[in-house]
Design an enzyme around this catalytic site. Structure first.
Site, PDB file in Angstrom:
ATOM      1  N   LYS A 126       0.934  -1.271   0.004  1.00  0.00           N
ATOM      2  CA  LYS A 126       0.134  -0.082  -0.091  1.00  0.00           C
ATOM      3  C   LYS A 126       0.797   1.291  -0.007  1.00  0.00           C
ATOM      4  CE  LYS A 126      -3.330  -1.127   3.153  1.00  0.00           C
ATOM      5  NZ  LYS A 126      -4.695  -1.156   3.718  1.00  0.00           N
ATOM      6  N   GLU A 196      -1.669  -1.180  10.044  1.00  0.00           N
ATOM      7  CA  GLU A 196      -1.311  -0.257   8.648  1.00  0.00           C
ATOM      8  C   GLU A 196      -2.052   1.041   8.445  1.00  0.00           C
ATOM      9  OE1 GLU A 196       0.433  -2.404   5.429  1.00  0.00           O
ATOM     10  OE2 GLU A 196       0.798  -4.170   6.733  1.00  0.00           O
ATOM     11  N   HIS A 200      -1.836   5.640   9.373  1.00  0.00           N
ATOM     12  CA  HIS A 200      -2.021   6.680   8.753  1.00  0.00           C
ATOM     13  C   HIS A 200      -2.668   7.906   9.386  1.00  0.00           C
ATOM     14  CE1 HIS A 200      -0.820   5.203   4.490  1.00  0.00           C
ATOM     15  NE2 HIS A 200      -1.034   4.093   5.119  1.00  0.00           N
TER      16      HIS A 200
END
Ligand code: NAD
Length: 333
Positions: A126, A196, A200
């Site tokens: 990603k 994950e 962010h």
């Protein structure tokens, strides 16, 4: 349907047997062109040249914590990937592994290069910075005889490829805007994906998210009612579209909403591609995924479509790193 010549069966391996790895096993089960023969998790691996059973592997992993316990094809190992690569003849692997730390997938790629194995690798990576690490290995993949397709999940992946197709109507692409909605019943089914995503959020990075205990993740999700709202993410759709010559990476944006307590999507996943036609008109193409399609369906389907395409390229002697925006996926039956 045209009667095409039957292609040889592709022997497929799946590395990582968490949420995506298990979904990958279920996606592969009915396929006639692919035979799922190998898999590995943190504590072991399983290999059967005749094909593995998704039901048996998932039941064993759920009850005992590793496919290494599968009877009689499992082996417990602290070096499962290395041992599996050495032992199992496999044409292509789907890397359903967490990229924690952010260098993990590039380390796995180096392990493949050093092993002397030749074949096709597909990931659903990603982060832009993770794809950049793979780009640095371009010459090594070519020398090793590995065809590596990166960013082949949903986003990056399906939506990036859709953007590359949508761009064709325009003389100039102004913006690509990806908005995803993900609904899962329990965050524990996709631990790496959720960690994950947390990385962010403002105030977090990959290392802080990786270091969080399950209890800390739960406490965070309690505070947000199970919802993660993500904006302006570092997502490799940007570098993939730039490499494909479609637009500058600064004009690509990715964000979304993840509901970790409800399998229904909080919003419809879509990509909007805005550009100027040769006549000077500005317009927007929108490609929206059906709300009934899960994250797992939209990641694993494309991953095996790209694995099939990668196999055709490998057979023609085309090695090196390619992205989902450069190659058309094939349909794996
Ligand atoms: P998960 O946490 O559910 O499972 C991870 C699996 O990897 C486990 O089986 C674990 O045992 C195994 N593993 C960990 N370290 C290992 C090692 N060193 N050797 C062998 N096996 C090891 O993970 P998940 O939620 O299925 O996510 C997998 C990846 O897919 C994540 O990186 C996530 O970001 C990515 N993803 C991509 C997209 C996309 O659209 N591109 C969408 C969703 C998830």
């Amino acid at each position: 349907m045209l009667n095409r010549e039957a292609a040889p069966l592709i022997r497929v391996g799946v590395l990582g047997f968490g949420g995506l790895g298990q979904a990958a096993a279920r996606v592969l089960a009915p396929k006639q062109e692919m035979n799922w023969v190998a898999t590995a998790d943190l504590k072991g691996y399983a290999y059967n040249p005749e094909g593995l059973s998704a039901d048996t592997c998932i039941a064993t992993y759920t009850q005992k914590g590793s496919v290494g316990y599968v009877e009689p094809h499992g082996t417990l190992s602290h070096n499962s990937i290395r041992e599996l690569i050495a032992r199992a003849p496999v044409d292509g692997y789907f890397l359903a592994l967490p990229n924690l730390p952010n260098t993990f997938m590039a380390d796995i790629a180096r392990q493949f290069i050093q092993s002397g194995w030749q074949g096709v690798l597909v990931d659903a990576l990603k982060r832009t910075s993770a794809v950049e690490q793979l780009l640095a290995l371009q010459d090594d993949f070519q020398a090793a005889g590995i065809t590596y397709l990166t960013g082949c999940g949903a986003t990056p992946g399906l939506l990036t490829a859709a953007a590359a197709i949508a761009a064709q109507s325009y003389a100039e692409v102004h913006t690509v805007k990806i908005t995803f909605g993900v609904g899962i019943a329990r965050w524990e089914a996709y631990r790496a994906t959720i960690r994950e995503d947390i990385a962010h959020l403002p105030g977090y990075d990959v290392e802080t998210a990786r270091a969080m205990s399950d209890a800390e993740v739960e406490a965070l999700l309690d505070r947000t009612n199970g919802i993660l709202t993500l904006e302006n993410m570092e997502h490799a759709d940007d570098i993939m579209l730039e490499l494909a010559g479609i637009c500058d990476r600064a004009n690509v944006s990715v964000g979304g909403v993840v509901d970790t307590r409800n399998p229904q999507k909080p919003l419809s996943t879509n990509v909007q591609v805005t550009g100027r036609t040769f006549e000077g008109k500005t317009s927007t193409h929108t490609f929206t995924l059906g709300d009934e399609t899960s994250m797992a369906a939209n990641v694993c389907g494309p991953a095996f479509g790209y694995l099939k395409a990668g196999t055709a390229l490998h057979q023609r002697g085309l090695y090196g790193l390619l992205t989902a925006a450069e190659v058309m996926p094939q349909f794996a039956r």
